[in-house]
Design an enzyme around this catalytic site. Sequence first.
Site, PDB file in Angstrom:
ATOM      1  N   HIS A   2       1.095  -0.822  -0.167  1.00  0.00           N
ATOM      2  CA  HIS A   2       0.374  -0.193   0.338  1.00  0.00           C
ATOM      3  C   HIS A   2       0.575   1.092   0.133  1.00  0.00           C
ATOM      4  CE1 HIS A   2      -3.754   1.938   0.236  1.00  0.00           C
ATOM      5  NE2 HIS A   2      -4.475   1.270   0.574  1.00  0.00           N
ATOM      6  N   HIS A  36      -2.336  -1.129 -11.324  1.00  0.00           N
ATOM      7  CA  HIS A  36      -2.963  -0.794 -10.404  1.00  0.00           C
ATOM      8  C   HIS A  36      -4.111  -1.375 -10.688  1.00  0.00           C
ATOM      9  CE1 HIS A  36      -5.990   1.843  -8.294  1.00  0.00           C
ATOM     10  NE2 HIS A  36      -4.983   2.289  -7.690  1.00  0.00           N
ATOM     11  N   ASP A  86       2.368   6.156  -7.007  1.00  0.00           N
ATOM     12  CA  ASP A  86       3.365   5.393  -6.033  1.00  0.00           C
ATOM     13  C   ASP A  86       4.712   5.887  -6.535  1.00  0.00           C
ATOM     14  OD1 ASP A  86       1.500   4.661  -3.506  1.00  0.00           O
ATOM     15  OD2 ASP A  86       1.874   2.897  -4.349  1.00  0.00           O
TER      16      ASP A  86
END
Lengths: 374, 404
Positions: A229, A268, A322
Site C-alpha cells: 500500500h 493498479h 506511488d
Amino acid sequence: MIGRSDPPRLQSYGSGLDGLVVGSTDISRVEGREGRLYYRGYDVADLAAHASFEEVSFLVLHGNLPSPRELRKWNDELVQWRQPPEEAFAALQRIPNNAHPLAQYRTMLTVAACHIPEAENTQLDAQWRRPARLMSWAASLAAAAIRHLNGQSPVQLKENLSFAHQFLWQALGRNPTPEEAKAFEASLIVQAEHGLHAAAFAALVVISTGADLGSAVLAGMGALSGVRHGGANQLAFQMLQQLEGPNHARQWAKEKLNEGFRFPGFGHRVYKSPDPRVRVLEPHARALLQSKGLGRLWETYLALRETIEAGLGSRGIYANVDGITGLVYHPLGFPASAFPIPFCLAIQTGWMAHCLEYLPAGAMIEPGSVFLDK
Amino acid sequence: MRSSEVIKTVDGYYDWREPSFAWPVTTEVGRGLIGVIASTTKVAWLDPASGTLAYRGVPVEQLAGRVGFEQVAHLLITGDPPEKDPAGMESFRSNLRSSRQLPSEVLDLLRDMDPVHTHPTRLLRAGVSALGCHELSASDDIAGERHWREMRIVGQVAALVAHIARLRAGRKPVAFDPDKSLAESTIAALADREPDPADAATLDLLWVLYADHGLDAPTFTSLIVASCLADPYYNVVAGLSALRGPRLGGAVEGVLQQLLVLRGPEDGRDWVGSTIERGGRIAGFGHRVYRMADPRVTLLRRELASVAKRKGQESLFITARTVEEEATRRLAPKGIHVNINFYAALLFHLLGADAPLVPCLYAVGRMAGLVARVREQIDQGRLFRPLSHYTGHGKRPLPEGEDA
C-alpha cells in the site's frame, strides 16, 4: 452492506472480498478505464490546478466546495489545532531515531490521542469536531517524526502559512519556494481520497465499533504502512535510485519485463489507463528535479516508465501514483523512508470522510470465516 | 463446492466444516457484512447453532481449566497441540516469557503519560506502538522475521498490561520471573505479592476462553492491515483501536460499572426491571453471533461461584446470578442472552482489576487468536479491497473564479 443503502442481497466474490460491493458512497468516483478521479463530482486535475488543500479537504469531508465564509471558518479551525500536546513530543524522546518515521509518528499520535478534548465522547457531533484536530496535529507531529530521524528537534510554528506550507516549514526547517509549495500541495490534493481501498476499509471497521475517529485513522495508517500500500512509494523510488541513467533504465526494464517482474509503482487494480494522479504530478516533479540539478533522475524515470508502459500498457499496466510521489518528495529533501507520511496526511482526509459518512447508520462490521478442516 | 451454489450461513458462520471450499463464493450480504465470508481459516471453528467453539479442532470445553493460556496460544498459533511437540512448546514458552523484558524507554513513555488518569487501553496502544519502534528500524526488512516477532507480541502485550496495572496503582515496575507463566506474573503484578496459584488458574481460564472468537471487529481490522503486509505492531495497534471501542472493550468495562454499584440481589432485580422498562441496555447481554446462551458462560459462571467463595465474596456472585436470571427472564424471549463479558468482567474484578483495566486483560487473551489469524493471512491471503457503489454528485466543473 455497510453503507447507507441496501446492497444486492446475494453476491459472488473472491478472496480478499474481491468483487464484493460492500456499500455506497458519495465521496469519490474512480473511472478506471478512462483514468479519471473525481472528488464529489470535481475532477482532481482541476482541483489540483485551481484549489487549495484546505478547500479540497473541506470538499471531501463536507460534500461541497466551501463558500468564502465556510473556508475562513475551516481555516480558523485548522489553525487553532496546529499545536499538538507537549506530551506527544516528549514521547519522541523515548523512541529510537532509526525507527521508521511512520511508526514514530504513529506513536506520537497514540500519545496525542489521550489529550484530545472529550476523548471518550463518540457522539456524531463530537466526531465531526475531530477532523481539523487530527489533520493539524498530524501535520505537526509527522514533521517532528521526520526530523527525529536525523536527531533534529521540532521546528516552531510560523503564522499565516497554509497547511501544505506549514508542514514543509516544520518538516524541512526552511521556507519552501512557491514552486515547491505548489508541487507538494498538488501531491496532497491528488492523494486526499481514493474510495474504499484497504486502509479506508480498516478505518471503517474500527469506526463501526463505536471508536473515535483518531482510532480509525490509526488503523488506516497501519494498512497504509504495508508494502502493498503506502510503503510502495518508498520501494518505487529505491528501485529508481539504483538505476544509473536512462540507458541503464531501458536495458534493465527490458530484462525485467522478460522475467515477468512486478515493478513497484506500476499497475493498479482499478486504473487500466494512465493514472490521473501521475499526469497531475509529473510536470511538478520534472520542474522540481530540473531546478535542483536532478534532471538525470527525471530522464531515468521517464525512460523507465516509457519502457515499462511500452511493454505492459497493452495489458493495462501504467505508472501509478506511488511511482511519482517520490520524485516530488525527494527534491524537496525528504528521505525515502518518509515518503509514506505525506500520503498519510493527505489520505486520512478520505478515511475520515468515509467514517463520517458511515456513522449515522453504522452496524458493527463483522464478517465470517470458513473453517477448513483439512 | 461449485461457486454457483449459494452458501447458507448463520450470521456468517457455518454449521459444517468445508474441506473442499473454493473461491469465488456466493452468499447473502447483510448489514455489517453479516453473512460474508472474508477468509478461510484453520485456527478456530465457531458454530452459533450448536454453541460450539473449537480451537484447531479441539472443543474449548476440553481446554478450559485443563490447559494453560501459554499452551493454548501455542496450539492456536502453530496448530500443534503441546503434547505433539514438547520441544517446540518449550521453546515457544521460553520465547513468550523472555519477550516480557521491555526496553526501559517504553516504561518511561508510559510513566510520562499520566498512567493514573489515562485510560489503560490508550496506554496499551501507545506502549505497543513504542515497542514497535524499538523492535524494528526503518531499514529492517521485516518479511523474514515476521513470524518470530508476531509471537513475541503476545508476551509483550501481557507484560505491558502488567506494567500498566502497577503504574495505575502507583507501584514500581517489576522484572518478570522466567519460571512464572504469563498468568502467574500478571496475577503477581495485580496483587503485588506472590501469586495465588488458584488465581493464576482462573486468569488462564479467562484467557483461554477469550483467545479466539472468529472474525470479530478487532481481529478483522488486524487482518485487513496484515493483508497490506504491514509490520505486526501496526496490526496490533489497529486491532487495539477497534477493541477499545464502546461496543467491545467498553462493553466489558460497562458490566463492572453496572454490577458493582448494586447493593444486593433485590436491588439487582429492581435495577434490571427498571432499566429494561425504560429501554436501557444491560451490559453483558446480547451477542451478534449466538441466539442462545454463549457456551463459554457456563464455564465462567461455575468459576465465578468458586472464586467468589474462595474470596469471601459470595454476595457478589448471588447478586450477579440474580441479575442474570432476571435479565434472562425478560430478554431471552427477544433472543437476547447473557454473553461471556458478564461473568468474565466480575472474575477479572475478583483477581484485582478495576473496570478500566478489564479490556486490557481481555486483550491479552485475544492476542493468541489474532496473531494466529494474522499469520494465516500473511501466508495465504491477498489484499482486502472490496468495492463500493458511487451514489454521489455527477461530474461538475469548478465554479467560476475558483483559483486559489
